[in-house]
Each structure stands twice: as C-alpha cells, then as structure tokens.
Design a protein around this motif. Structure first.
Motif, PDB file in Angstrom:
ATOM      1  N   SER A  85      -0.216   0.768 -11.351  1.00 22.34           N
ATOM      2  CA  SER A  85      -0.574   1.724 -12.402  1.00 22.34           C
ATOM      3  C   SER A  85      -0.133   3.142 -12.054  1.00 22.34           C
ATOM      4  CB  SER A  85      -2.088   1.712 -12.632  1.00 22.34           C
ATOM      5  OG  SER A  85      -2.776   2.181 -11.487  1.00 22.34           O
ATOM      6  N   GLY A  86       0.224   3.361 -10.790  1.00 25.06           N
ATOM      7  CA  GLY A  86       0.619   4.699 -10.364  1.00 25.06           C
ATOM      8  C   GLY A  86      -0.558   5.625 -10.139  1.00 25.06           C
ATOM      9  N   ASN A  87      -1.773   5.062 -10.049  1.00 22.91           N
ATOM     10  CA  ASN A  87      -2.972   5.866  -9.834  1.00 22.91           C
ATOM     11  C   ASN A  87      -3.322   5.935  -8.353  1.00 22.91           C
ATOM     12  OD1 ASN A  87      -3.359   6.257 -12.635  1.00 22.91           O
ATOM     13  ND2 ASN A  87      -4.433   4.298 -12.793  1.00 22.91           N
ATOM     14  N   SER A  88      -4.021   6.999  -7.977  1.00 22.62           N
ATOM     15  CA  SER A  88      -4.521   7.108  -6.616  1.00 22.62           C
ATOM     16  C   SER A  88      -5.579   6.039  -6.379  1.00 22.62           C
ATOM     17  CB  SER A  88      -5.123   8.495  -6.380  1.00 22.62           C
ATOM     18  OG  SER A  88      -4.151   9.511  -6.568  1.00 22.62           O
ATOM     19  N   MET A  89      -5.836   5.743  -5.112  1.00 28.09           N
ATOM     20  CA  MET A  89      -6.894   4.797  -4.776  1.00 28.09           C
ATOM     21  C   MET A  89      -8.235   5.342  -5.259  1.00 28.09           C
ATOM     22  SD  MET A  89      -5.387   2.219  -3.473  1.00 28.09           S
ATOM     23  CE  MET A  89      -6.739   1.272  -2.771  1.00 28.09           C
ATOM     24  N   LEU A  96      11.342   7.081  -6.390  1.00 27.53           N
ATOM     25  CA  LEU A  96      10.747   5.752  -6.419  1.00 27.53           C
ATOM     26  C   LEU A  96       9.281   5.835  -5.986  1.00 27.53           C
ATOM     27  CD1 LEU A  96      13.603   3.700  -4.705  1.00 27.53           C
ATOM     28  CD2 LEU A  96      13.071   3.769  -7.143  1.00 27.53           C
ATOM     29  N   ARG A  97       8.460   4.912  -6.485  1.00 23.30           N
ATOM     30  CA  ARG A  97       7.059   4.848  -6.070  1.00 23.30           C
ATOM     31  C   ARG A  97       6.994   4.062  -4.757  1.00 23.30           C
ATOM     32  NH1 ARG A  97       3.587   2.257 -10.453  1.00 23.30           N
ATOM     33  NH2 ARG A  97       4.290   4.145 -11.525  1.00 23.30           N
ATOM     34  N   ILE A  98       6.757   4.766  -3.663  1.00 26.45           N
ATOM     35  CA  ILE A  98       6.783   4.160  -2.343  1.00 26.45           C
ATOM     36  C   ILE A  98       5.398   4.268  -1.711  1.00 26.45           C
ATOM     37  CG2 ILE A  98       7.810   4.228  -0.041  1.00 26.45           C
ATOM     38  CD1 ILE A  98      10.306   5.481  -1.307  1.00 26.45           C
ATOM     39  N   TRP A  99       4.801   3.106  -1.434  1.00 29.29           N
ATOM     40  CA  TRP A  99       3.494   3.047  -0.781  1.00 29.29           C
ATOM     41  C   TRP A  99       3.621   2.220   0.496  1.00 29.29           C
ATOM     42  CZ3 TRP A  99      -1.651   2.677  -3.887  1.00 29.29           C
ATOM     43  CH2 TRP A  99      -1.675   3.675  -4.876  1.00 29.29           C
ATOM     44  N   ILE A 100       2.837   2.609   1.505  1.00 26.22           N
ATOM     45  CA  ILE A 100       2.718   1.844   2.735  1.00 26.22           C
ATOM     46  C   ILE A 100       1.234   1.591   2.971  1.00 26.22           C
ATOM     47  CG2 ILE A 100       3.109   1.830   5.225  1.00 26.22           C
ATOM     48  CD1 ILE A 100       5.470   3.678   4.811  1.00 26.22           C
ATOM     49  N   PHE A 101       0.869   0.319   3.230  1.00 21.92           N
ATOM     50  CA  PHE A 101      -0.533   0.019   3.499  1.00 21.92           C
ATOM     51  C   PHE A 101      -0.664  -0.661   4.856  1.00 21.92           C
ATOM     52  CE2 PHE A 101       1.061  -3.672   1.152  1.00 21.92           C
ATOM     53  CZ  PHE A 101       0.531  -4.761   1.840  1.00 21.92           C
ATOM     54  N   LEU A 116      -6.481  -6.599  -4.192  1.00 23.74           N
ATOM     55  CA  LEU A 116      -6.276  -6.550  -5.632  1.00 23.74           C
ATOM     56  C   LEU A 116      -6.436  -5.124  -6.149  1.00 23.74           C
ATOM     57  CD1 LEU A 116      -5.709  -8.252  -8.156  1.00 23.74           C
ATOM     58  CD2 LEU A 116      -8.180  -8.490  -8.456  1.00 23.74           C
ATOM     59  N   THR A 117      -7.433  -4.412  -5.624  1.00 24.56           N
ATOM     60  CA  THR A 117      -7.604  -3.000  -5.984  1.00 24.56           C
ATOM     61  C   THR A 117      -6.368  -2.198  -5.591  1.00 24.56           C
ATOM     62  OG1 THR A 117     -10.006  -3.132  -5.712  1.00 24.56           O
ATOM     63  CG2 THR A 117      -9.016  -0.936  -5.588  1.00 24.56           C
ATOM     64  N   LEU A 118      -5.835  -2.505  -4.423  1.00 24.86           N
ATOM     65  CA  LEU A 118      -4.637  -1.822  -3.936  1.00 24.86           C
ATOM     66  C   LEU A 118      -3.442  -2.051  -4.851  1.00 24.86           C
ATOM     67  CD1 LEU A 118      -2.934  -0.380  -1.709  1.00 24.86           C
ATOM     68  CD2 LEU A 118      -2.740  -2.620  -0.596  1.00 24.86           C
ATOM     69  N   ILE A 119      -3.164  -3.312  -5.179  1.00 29.79           N
ATOM     70  CA  ILE A 119      -1.978  -3.611  -5.987  1.00 29.79           C
ATOM     71  C   ILE A 119      -2.120  -3.076  -7.403  1.00 29.79           C
ATOM     72  CG2 ILE A 119      -2.750  -5.927  -6.699  1.00 29.79           C
ATOM     73  CD1 ILE A 119       0.861  -4.915  -5.842  1.00 29.79           C
ATOM     74  N   LYS A 120      -3.339  -3.092  -7.933  1.00 27.56           N
ATOM     75  CA  LYS A 120      -3.547  -2.534  -9.273  1.00 27.56           C
ATOM     76  C   LYS A 120      -3.336  -1.029  -9.282  1.00 27.56           C
ATOM     77  CE  LYS A 120      -6.583  -5.994 -11.412  1.00 27.56           C
ATOM     78  NZ  LYS A 120      -7.926  -6.270 -11.980  1.00 27.56           N
ATOM     79  N   SER A 121      -3.817  -0.352  -8.249  1.00 25.02           N
ATOM     80  CA  SER A 121      -3.615   1.091  -8.152  1.00 25.02           C
ATOM     81  C   SER A 121      -2.136   1.405  -8.017  1.00 25.02           C
ATOM     82  CB  SER A 121      -4.393   1.664  -6.963  1.00 25.02           C
ATOM     83  OG  SER A 121      -5.780   1.498  -7.130  1.00 25.02           O
TER      84      SER A 121
END
Length: 439
Positions: free
Chosen positions: A426-430, A345-350, A418-423
């Motif tokens: 899309s599965g792209n790095s920041m 799964l794509r798991i991100w923590i901010f 918005l930059t964070l959620i778009k990245s």
C-alpha cells in the motif's frame, strides 16, 4: 489414421501452442493432497523454459488473490533455497497475486536437459534466467502484463532480488519502454554485503552469549574480509570453533527448539488423507522436514505438473550441490542499491531479530553504509496493540524489524508478516499504536 482426424488433432495442438490461455488451463492446479478445506482463489503451476539450447526450465507456482485478482499487483517471491513459505500464504487472505519461483536451475523442481548444468550456476546467470523467465511467463499470462510488479525474497535472495530488479530496469531502458512494470522490491534477512554481514553476525552471536570472547576476536581477525559463500581455511577453522561453542540449536531461530518429530507418522497421515496440520498459526520447528516429505509425494508432484523425468530426483529445501558449486558471487550488492534508489522504486528491507544466520545487526550495518538521510526516525510499530518490531524510514528505503521472528519471517510470525506485506504494497508506513478512547 484418417486425414481429417489427423488435421483436427494438429489444429487442436496448434491452438494450445498459440493460445496462452489454453496453456494456463493446463497449468491450473486442482485440490492438493491433504488439503481439508476449500480455497477461494485460483492457482497454477508449471514450467517456463529460459534457455532453449540447454533446456533449462524453471518451475513456478502462481497463487492468485482470493478477491478481485485483476485489481491486485503481482508479487514475485524468490528465496535462497527454502520454499516452505507457501504454507503461510495458504493460511491468510491473499492481498496480492503471488508468484513463487524455483530458481536457479537444480533448485526445487527446476531442471536442465544438460547433465550437471546445475553445477554452473552463479549470480549473473541466475539474474539472466530469472529475467528470461519473466518475459516468457508474461506471454503465458498476458493479463498480468503491465500490472504493478514487485519482487520479494529472503536470505540469498538478498542478491537475487536487487540483481533481477537491476536487470529489469536496464532491459526496460534498452527497449525504450516499460516491458515489466517494476514498482519496487523488498528483501528480508538478506545477504547484502559480506563485510557488514560478517561484522554484524559476529557481534550478534557474541552479544547474545553464543560464543566466547576469544572466538569473537578470532572471527573478526580471520573472517572480516572473507566471502560469505567461499571462505578460506583459517576462517573455516574459527567458524568450526564457534559452531562447537554454540551447540545444537537452530541458528535460523535461536530461541525456538529444534525439530524432534517422527516423520514416518507424518507421511502415514498424509497417505491416509488425515489432517496433519500443514497450515498452522504457531511456529513449527519441523516445517522444513514436513515440506520435504510432502513435496516428494508422487500425488503432490502430479497435481503440481512436475516433470518427474527431468526434475531433481528428490525435492529438497536447499540444494547443497548447487550451493557448493556456486560460481560468481559479488561481495556486495550495495552498488545496485545506489543505482536503483534514485529511480524512485519502493525499496524495503526487513529483518527477523532472532536470526543468527544473517541477523538484524548485519542488515543495520549494511543500511548504514548507504549513508541515506533519515526521513522518519526509529520507532516501534504495532500489531493488535502489541509491538510488532521497529522501523526507520530513509530517503529511498524503509527498514523494518519483526520482533521474535527468525530467518524466515512469514514462517515464524505470519500475522506480523501479513501486516508488513500489506503496508509495503500500500506504500504506507508501518502501523503506529492506535489510541483507544475510554468513552
């Protein structure tokens, strides 16, 4: 009544009860009170019953993407009580279909037909109710079934989000098919592990000069093994001392002023249908108070199809009644991360780095406890040529900080959020710093 007229009415009622698209139209939201601009997207609000016996019904608000929503993923947004982030999504071009949910029962506009049912909430029941909500919601909106699905949230949603993700994965496995097409989840300033959350909190407060050396030592002695939700007497006493030392600041955003606005004027402007700045770029420390005024207006609740007879008598950003009567709450959800990370799964923590409720130090300690291999080392990420924060990528998890953001990152730094959620989607790095040629 004429028998033919009666049969016709019954037929119409049955058609509405059987046709999900008819129910969608009933949930469609018209122009909101105080909205002085047009929007290019559709939005819907209403209730989904998650327990027939008790009549527990959860309130939702769906905002579809403004361009080609049928091609965009569905993102569920959960929170530990706050709902003010909706304002942010109105002010930016939606890159996804965003589904907001008032959960658990007793929060926001969600309700139960059983008296005091909101006093029996806990992590397990919330996860089960949220799963049931999704299963029923997809029946009402079948066009979203099979769509790429992500879950996001902040604060106590650090429990809700991974727990619901786990429930979905297990439900799919139990049924032998992908019932809900979960692709990943993302949490921010999230309650994750009580020991590490406290450890990081005390270190953060001491390092920025909010508490004394002596209080810092006592906090680590009396609170280091405590539950973040249910603390003991000795720990509470030291926390009270820390509160006195800290003074009157906004712990959710320690470098911004607290709210001192006149809300009677705000309410009058709304009733006069004058522009009041509900949607703004700069952070407004009074957003919570504005939200409370706005969502308690009868005309707003009418447009959102709120069941006034059943829902809580007053809309609040956080329900103290629900919080004080919370039942089960595990001291850590790191075991869920260990279960789900191997699934891909794509798991991100901010983390907003000016939050003193669940600060960036707490999150870093929790991530470190997972012992994940680093795949991309610590670096700055950029937004319009400026450092937006820092990021590190691990095997199965990405961590992102947002510079200058408080507890509610989209509220404090909407552009960077918005930059964070778009990245993320899309599965792209920041983003890195783009080099501009002099030629």
């Amino acid at each position: 009544m004429n028998i033919f007229l009666f049969l016709f009415i019954v037929k119409i009622q049955l058609s509405f009860s059987l046709d999900p698209y008819a129910q969608q139209q009933l949930d469609r939201v018209s122009k909101l009170p105080g909205q002085n601009f047009n929007v290019s997207f559709e939005h819907y609000a209403g209730y989904v019953t998650v327990n027939e016996e008790s009549g527990r019904a959860l309130f939702y608000w769906l905002l579809e993407a403004d361009e080609d929503p049928s091609s965009k993923p569905l993102v569920l947004w959960l929170n530990g009580g706050q709902w003010i982030f909706i304002l942010y999504f109105f002010s930016e071009s939606l890159s996804a279909n965003v589904l907001f949910l008032d959960s658990p029962v007793g929060v926001g506009f969600s309700y139960s037909n059983i008296t005091n049912d909101q006093l029996n909430n806990g992590d397990k029941r919330t996860a089960a109710d949220n799963l049931e909500f999704l299963l029923e919601w997809f029946k009402r909106f079948p066009q979203y079934k099979g769509r790429d699905f992500y879950i996001t949230g902040e604060s106590y949603a650090g429990h809700y989000v991974p727990q619901l993700s786990q429930a979905i994965v297990r439900h799919n496995h139990k049924n032998g098919e992908v019932i809900i097409n979960l692709k990943g989840f993302m949490v921010g300033n999230a309650l994750t592990d009580d020991f590490h959350d406290y450890l990081g909190l005390f270190q953060f407060m001491w390092s920025v000069g909010m508490i004394s050396d002596e209080t810092f030592k006592q906090l680590n002695v009396f609170c280091d093994s405590q539950s973040f939700i249910h603390t003991s007497g000795p720990c509470d006493k030291v926390l009270d001392i820390a509160d006195e030392e800290i003074g009157d600041i906004d712990m959710y955003s320690i470098f911004t002023p607290p709210c001192t606005a006149n809300f009677n004027r705000f309410s009058r402007l709304l009733k006069q249908k004058k522009k009041v700045g509900l949607i703004r770029r700069a952070y407004d420390p009074c957003t919570e108070q504005h939200s409370t005024v706005y969502f308690n207006l009868p005309e707003v609740q009418n447009v959102l199809h709120v069941h006034k007879k059943n829902s809580p008598s007053k809309w609040e950003t956080c329900s103290e009644e629900v919080n004080e009567n919370w039942k089960d709450t595990p001291m850590s959800v790191l075991d869920i991360y260990r279960e789900l990370i191997p699934l891909g799964l794509r798991i991100w923590i901010f983390s907003g780095d000016t939050d003193a409720v669940i600060p960036v130090t707490s999150t870093r300690y929790s991530i470190d406890a997972l012992n994940l291999p680093t795949t991309s080392p610590w670096r700055a990420w950029y937004d319009d040529g400026q450092v937006g924060g820092w990021t590190q990528e691990y095997n199965g998890l990405t961590f992102v900080t947002v510079r200058g953001a408080g507890h509610e990152v989209p509220l404090h730094k909407p552009k960077q959020a918005l930059t964070l959620i778009k990245s993320y989607l899309s599965g792209n790095s920041m983003p890195k710093l783009e080099q501009v040629s002099d030629l």
